[in-house]
Design a protein around this motif. Structure first.
Motif, PDB file in Angstrom:
ATOM      1  N   ALA A  31       2.375   5.990  -2.751  1.00 36.40           N
ATOM      2  CA  ALA A  31       3.476   7.069  -2.724  1.00 36.40           C
ATOM      3  C   ALA A  31       3.471   7.752  -4.130  1.00 36.40           C
ATOM      4  O   ALA A  31       2.846   7.360  -5.193  1.00 36.40           O
ATOM      5  CB  ALA A  31       4.816   6.131  -2.730  1.00 36.40           C
ATOM      6  N   GLY A  32       3.813   8.826  -4.040  1.00 33.63           N
ATOM      7  CA  GLY A  32       4.105   9.782  -5.251  1.00 33.63           C
ATOM      8  C   GLY A  32       3.970  11.246  -4.720  1.00 33.63           C
ATOM      9  O   GLY A  32       4.124  11.534  -3.444  1.00 33.63           O
ATOM     10  N   GLN A  33       4.529  12.068  -5.657  1.00 34.73           N
ATOM     11  CA  GLN A  33       4.811  13.324  -5.273  1.00 34.73           C
ATOM     12  C   GLN A  33       3.541  14.246  -4.533  1.00 34.73           C
ATOM     13  O   GLN A  33       2.431  13.977  -5.000  1.00 34.73           O
ATOM     14  CB  GLN A  33       5.019  14.404  -6.379  1.00 34.73           C
ATOM     15  CG  GLN A  33       5.629  15.657  -6.204  1.00 34.73           C
ATOM     16  CD  GLN A  33       5.883  16.510  -7.253  1.00 34.73           C
ATOM     17  OE1 GLN A  33       6.135  15.959  -8.465  1.00 34.73           O
ATOM     18  NE2 GLN A  33       6.369  17.685  -7.182  1.00 34.73           N
ATOM     19  N   GLY A  34       3.824  14.712  -3.402  1.00 32.04           N
ATOM     20  CA  GLY A  34       2.720  15.202  -2.559  1.00 32.04           C
ATOM     21  C   GLY A  34       1.656  14.298  -1.962  1.00 32.04           C
ATOM     22  O   GLY A  34       0.610  14.573  -1.388  1.00 32.04           O
ATOM     23  N   SER A  35       2.029  13.051  -1.790  1.00 29.52           N
ATOM     24  CA  SER A  35       1.316  11.842  -1.209  1.00 29.52           C
ATOM     25  C   SER A  35       1.369  12.140   0.272  1.00 29.52           C
ATOM     26  O   SER A  35       2.258  12.278   1.063  1.00 29.52           O
ATOM     27  CB  SER A  35       1.991  10.649  -1.500  1.00 29.52           C
ATOM     28  OG  SER A  35       0.791   9.554  -0.915  1.00 29.52           O
ATOM     29  N   ARG A  36      -0.184  12.065   0.859  1.00 29.44           N
ATOM     30  CA  ARG A  36      -0.191  12.627   2.327  1.00 29.44           C
ATOM     31  C   ARG A  36      -1.099  11.652   2.796  1.00 29.44           C
ATOM     32  O   ARG A  36      -2.113  11.148   2.363  1.00 29.44           O
ATOM     33  CB  ARG A  36      -0.727  13.843   2.486  1.00 29.44           C
ATOM     34  CG  ARG A  36       0.262  15.178   2.246  1.00 29.44           C
ATOM     35  CD  ARG A  36      -0.394  16.235   2.067  1.00 29.44           C
ATOM     36  NE  ARG A  36      -0.825  16.814   3.522  1.00 29.44           N
ATOM     37  CZ  ARG A  36      -1.420  17.948   3.770  1.00 29.44           C
ATOM     38  NH1 ARG A  36      -1.983  18.513   2.531  1.00 29.44           N
ATOM     39  NH2 ARG A  36      -1.663  18.356   5.010  1.00 29.44           N
ATOM     40  N   VAL A  37      -0.881  11.180   4.299  1.00 33.61           N
ATOM     41  CA  VAL A  37      -1.988  10.259   4.818  1.00 33.61           C
ATOM     42  C   VAL A  37      -2.254  10.739   6.204  1.00 33.61           C
ATOM     43  O   VAL A  37      -1.407  11.352   6.690  1.00 33.61           O
ATOM     44  CB  VAL A  37      -1.026   8.785   4.890  1.00 33.61           C
ATOM     45  CG1 VAL A  37       0.145   8.992   5.774  1.00 33.61           C
ATOM     46  CG2 VAL A  37      -1.985   7.952   5.718  1.00 33.61           C
ATOM     47  N   SER A  97       6.393   4.164   9.881  1.00 34.20           N
ATOM     48  CA  SER A  97       8.007   4.032   8.976  1.00 34.20           C
ATOM     49  C   SER A  97       7.837   3.810   7.503  1.00 34.20           C
ATOM     50  O   SER A  97       8.458   4.340   6.913  1.00 34.20           O
ATOM     51  CB  SER A  97       8.838   3.257   9.741  1.00 34.20           C
ATOM     52  OG  SER A  97       8.961   3.370  11.372  1.00 34.20           O
ATOM     53  N   LEU A  98       6.826   3.023   7.034  1.00 31.86           N
ATOM     54  CA  LEU A  98       6.808   2.521   5.949  1.00 31.86           C
ATOM     55  C   LEU A  98       6.533   3.830   5.066  1.00 31.86           C
ATOM     56  O   LEU A  98       6.839   4.173   3.989  1.00 31.86           O
ATOM     57  CB  LEU A  98       5.706   1.378   5.660  1.00 31.86           C
ATOM     58  CG  LEU A  98       6.592   0.120   5.904  1.00 31.86           C
ATOM     59  CD1 LEU A  98       5.180  -1.078   6.071  1.00 31.86           C
ATOM     60  CD2 LEU A  98       7.429  -0.364   4.896  1.00 31.86           C
ATOM     61  N   ALA A  99       5.445   4.499   5.568  1.00 32.37           N
ATOM     62  CA  ALA A  99       4.866   5.691   5.004  1.00 32.37           C
ATOM     63  C   ALA A  99       5.823   6.723   4.632  1.00 32.37           C
ATOM     64  O   ALA A  99       6.104   7.157   3.615  1.00 32.37           O
ATOM     65  CB  ALA A  99       3.580   6.184   5.881  1.00 32.37           C
ATOM     66  N   ARG A 100       6.626   7.271   5.583  1.00 32.05           N
ATOM     67  CA  ARG A 100       7.661   7.898   5.417  1.00 32.05           C
ATOM     68  C   ARG A 100       8.920   7.672   4.799  1.00 32.05           C
ATOM     69  O   ARG A 100       9.714   8.459   3.833  1.00 32.05           O
ATOM     70  CB  ARG A 100       8.300   8.234   7.022  1.00 32.05           C
ATOM     71  CG  ARG A 100       7.462   9.131   7.772  1.00 32.05           C
ATOM     72  CD  ARG A 100       7.893   9.368   9.110  1.00 32.05           C
ATOM     73  NE  ARG A 100       6.811  10.295   9.892  1.00 32.05           N
ATOM     74  CZ  ARG A 100       6.592  10.510  10.935  1.00 32.05           C
ATOM     75  NH1 ARG A 100       7.379   9.706  12.032  1.00 32.05           N
ATOM     76  NH2 ARG A 100       5.993  11.120  11.641  1.00 32.05           N
ATOM     77  N   LEU A 155       0.790  -0.975  -0.016  1.00 37.02           N
ATOM     78  CA  LEU A 155      -0.040   0.054   0.081  1.00 37.02           C
ATOM     79  C   LEU A 155       0.920   1.260  -0.039  1.00 37.02           C
ATOM     80  O   LEU A 155       0.624   1.992  -0.663  1.00 37.02           O
ATOM     81  CB  LEU A 155      -0.774   0.094   1.151  1.00 37.02           C
ATOM     82  CG  LEU A 155      -2.087  -0.922   1.006  1.00 37.02           C
ATOM     83  CD1 LEU A 155      -2.841  -1.110   2.709  1.00 37.02           C
ATOM     84  CD2 LEU A 155      -3.110  -0.403   0.191  1.00 37.02           C
ATOM     85  N   ALA A 156       1.886   1.118   0.961  1.00 36.85           N
ATOM     86  CA  ALA A 156       2.787   2.337   0.880  1.00 36.85           C
ATOM     87  C   ALA A 156       3.374   2.669  -0.612  1.00 36.85           C
ATOM     88  O   ALA A 156       3.711   3.857  -1.181  1.00 36.85           O
ATOM     89  CB  ALA A 156       3.883   2.296   1.937  1.00 36.85           C
ATOM     90  N   THR A 157       3.790   1.518  -1.107  1.00 38.24           N
ATOM     91  CA  THR A 157       4.381   1.886  -2.564  1.00 38.24           C
ATOM     92  C   THR A 157       3.306   2.403  -3.586  1.00 38.24           C
ATOM     93  O   THR A 157       3.565   3.227  -4.114  1.00 38.24           O
ATOM     94  CB  THR A 157       4.957   0.203  -2.877  1.00 38.24           C
ATOM     95  OG1 THR A 157       5.859   0.075  -2.074  1.00 38.24           O
ATOM     96  CG2 THR A 157       5.732   0.536  -4.059  1.00 38.24           C
ATOM     97  N   ALA A 158       2.173   1.431  -3.388  1.00 38.78           N
ATOM     98  CA  ALA A 158       1.378   2.230  -4.409  1.00 38.78           C
ATOM     99  C   ALA A 158       0.484   3.565  -4.233  1.00 38.78           C
ATOM    100  O   ALA A 158       0.345   4.210  -5.030  1.00 38.78           O
ATOM    101  CB  ALA A 158      -0.077   0.987  -4.195  1.00 38.78           C
TER     102      ALA A 158
END
Length: 215
Positions: free
Chosen positions: A83-89, A101-104, A78-81
């Motif tokens: 991810a992208g410029q400006g991605s926020r959670v 940690s995975l998100a960051r 999910l974190a890989t999918a």
């Protein structure tokens, strides 16, 4: 520093079931069909999974399911999918630190709604909903919440999904400890009501199958 020797307590720090494999799982012949020489994408388990959830989600089908190498493997995907410029959670603080940690690590900006220890880490929907806005890529909720252990009600999850859907935001509900509450509290019952819902489950906790590495 308290001496716990001789006392009965349950150690949950490893994230596994200290009582081992659940009795119902031991006697279930379905597991004998699962060939351990395969990666956990074999379709043999799909009928058992769909039958298990049909009482709360009658429309569930094998195509709604993705078998992964533990729910942590799912979080990594999910974190890989996402991810992208400006991605926020948007998350809930405190929560499962490995996800943060995975998100960051994937360049996703993590922001959270902080639960107040002075209010027993209670979740308040009226405080959380206003935080959801269109700049977020997705929302991550572990439910029951890890580590405080409080449960966000299904009605609250429904309201979060409704608000997020109106803004085109995904909602990831991580139910790693979901086996310790009733099936009726699972977001799986909302699976066919929302296209923006992703649910994670694991076989490590309630079923005591951490060695299977399936989620």
């Amino acid at each position: 520093d308290q001496d716990l020797s001789g006392q009965e307590f349950i150690d949950c720090s490893e994230g596994i079931n200290p009582f081992g494999v659940a009795f119902d799982v031991k006697k279930d012949a379905t597991l004998n069909l699962y060939d351990m020489s395969y990666y956990p994408h074999n379709k043999e388990l799909f009928p058992a999974i769909t039958n298990y959830w049909k009482p709360v989600s009658p429309g569930i089908k094998p195509e709604n399911i993705l078998l992964i190498e533990g729910s942590l493997g799912g979080l990594s995907l999910l974190a890989t999918a996402m991810a992208g410029q400006g991605s926020r959670v948007l998350g809930i603080i405190p929560q499962f630190p490995d996800f943060v940690s995975l998100a960051r690590l994937n360049g996703i900006s993590y922001e959270g709604y902080e639960l107040d220890p002075q209010r027993a880490y209670q979740f308040y929907l009226d405080e959380f909903l206003p935080l959801i806005h269109e700049d977020y890529t997705f929302i991550y909720i572990d439910n029951p919440n890890n580590p405080p252990g409080q449960l966000i009600s299904l009605s609250d999850i429904n309201q979060i999904l409704k608000r997020a859907a109106s803004l085109g935001i995904y909602v990831v509900v991580d139910e790693a400890y979901g086996d310790f509450v009733s099936k009726e509290e699972s977001a799986i019952s909302l699976l066919h009501d929302y296209d923006n819902l992703i649910i994670l489950r694991t076989m490590s906790k309630g079923f005591g199958l951490a060695g299977l590495r399936a989620g």
